[in-house]
Scaffold this motif. Structure first.
Motif, short mmCIF file in Angstrom:
data_model
loop_
_atom_site.label_atom_id
_atom_site.label_comp_id
_atom_site.label_asym_id
_atom_site.label_seq_id
_atom_site.Cartn_x
_atom_site.Cartn_y
_atom_site.Cartn_z
N ARG A 163 -13.77 -7.97 0.04
CA ARG A 163 -14.28 -9.13 -0.73
C ARG A 163 -13.05 -8.74 -2.29
N ILE A 164 -12.54 -10.23 -2.62
CA ILE A 164 -11.69 -9.76 -3.90
C ILE A 164 -12.41 -10.30 -4.90
N LEU A 165 -12.06 -10.59 -6.08
CA LEU A 165 -12.68 -11.15 -7.15
C LEU A 165 -11.34 -11.84 -7.58
N SER A 166 -11.21 -12.57 -8.33
CA SER A 166 -10.21 -13.32 -8.96
C SER A 166 -10.13 -13.48 -10.48
N VAL A 167 -10.27 -13.24 -11.49
CA VAL A 167 -10.31 -13.27 -12.66
C VAL A 167 -8.76 -13.13 -13.75
N VAL A 168 -7.68 -13.29 -12.73
CA VAL A 168 -6.56 -13.20 -13.54
C VAL A 168 -6.30 -14.82 -12.29
N PRO A 169 -5.26 -15.29 -13.49
CA PRO A 169 -4.63 -16.98 -13.58
C PRO A 169 -3.62 -16.60 -11.98
N LEU A 170 -4.55 -17.41 -10.32
CA LEU A 170 -3.31 -17.81 -9.23
C LEU A 170 -1.89 -17.99 -9.76
N PHE A 171 -1.23 -19.01 -10.95
CA PHE A 171 -0.12 -19.34 -11.34
C PHE A 171 0.52 -18.11 -12.27
N HIS A 172 0.10 -17.34 -12.68
CA HIS A 172 0.74 -15.66 -12.84
C HIS A 172 0.74 -14.60 -11.79
N ILE A 173 1.81 -14.44 -11.56
CA ILE A 173 2.54 -13.58 -10.54
C ILE A 173 1.73 -12.69 -10.53
N PHE A 174 0.67 -11.45 -11.39
CA PHE A 174 0.25 -11.06 -10.76
C PHE A 174 -1.26 -11.42 -9.95
N GLY A 175 -1.75 -12.97 -9.91
CA GLY A 175 -2.85 -13.18 -9.61
C GLY A 175 -2.08 -14.17 -8.45
N LEU A 176 -1.23 -14.37 -8.45
CA LEU A 176 0.37 -15.06 -7.03
C LEU A 176 -0.01 -13.98 -6.08
N THR A 177 0.25 -12.62 -6.44
CA THR A 177 0.76 -11.89 -5.49
C THR A 177 -0.10 -10.66 -5.54
N VAL A 178 -1.24 -10.63 -6.03
CA VAL A 178 -2.02 -9.13 -5.91
C VAL A 178 -3.35 -10.13 -5.24
N VAL A 179 -3.57 -11.53 -5.70
CA VAL A 179 -4.93 -11.70 -5.56
C VAL A 179 -4.40 -12.84 -4.07
#
Length: 174
Positions: free
Chosen positions: A28-44
């Motif tokens: 299970r992934i927890l996202s604390v990085v914003p999904l509009f940032h490339i890190f959040g978009l790709t890795v999450v």
């Protein structure tokens, strides 16, 4: 014609290296990085969709919400920035929660010291913390530590099908 082939390619590069360590039955992934940032978009987001992993999203980092979500949802994987590792290594609040399900943190966004990695992993012995390097133009990763071969303080190895050139301050190649 503009495409998003670079994002698809980076997703395949990333999951070729790390996909075998993520399992849709258990992780299970927890996202604390914003999904509009490339890190959040790709890795999450893109990784979760590609590997069929559930994602729990926090709108911002709140220490109590973070710990409660990891504990109650049995979070196993967190793409994060180094301040999350600093929190795990140093804050007393962490001791009030069972974070033993957490087994992998992939850090990006800024350098992560080997000492900080050691301190956080000492506190949470089931946890592997590693880091990568990238930027928006590489969608995002170009370098990442393989999970089976981490070196504290390193950013890892170049992803497949990428080339890099080292240059000095004057732009001369090495």
């Amino acid at each position: 014609m503009t495409t998003h082939a670079n994002m698809t390619a980076n997703l395949i590069q990333f999951t070729a290296l790390e996909g075998r360590y993520l399992n849709k039955r258990n992780d299970r992934i927890l996202s604390v990085v914003p999904l509009f940032h490339i890190f959040g978009l790709t890795v999450v987001l893109n990784t979760a969709l590609y590997l069929s992993l559930p994602v729990y999203i926090l709108p911002r980092f709140d220490p109590v919400d973070f710990c409660e979500t990891v504990q109650n949802c049995k979070i196993t994987y967190i793409p994060a920035v180094p301040t999350v590792c600093l929190f795990l290594a140093k804050q007393k609040l962490v001791d009030k929660y069972d974070l033993s399900s957490l087994r992998l943190i992939l850090c990006g966004g800024s350098p992560l010291s080997g000492d900080l990695v050691r301190d956080a992993m000492r506190r949470l012995p089931n946890l592997l913390i590693k880091q990568g390097y990238g930027l928006t133009e590489t969608s995002p990763f170009s370098i990442i530590e393989p999970s089976e071969k981490t070196i504290r303080g390193s950013t890892g190895i170049l992803l497949s099908n990428m080339t890099a050139k080292l240059v000095d301050d004057d732009g001369n190649g090495k």
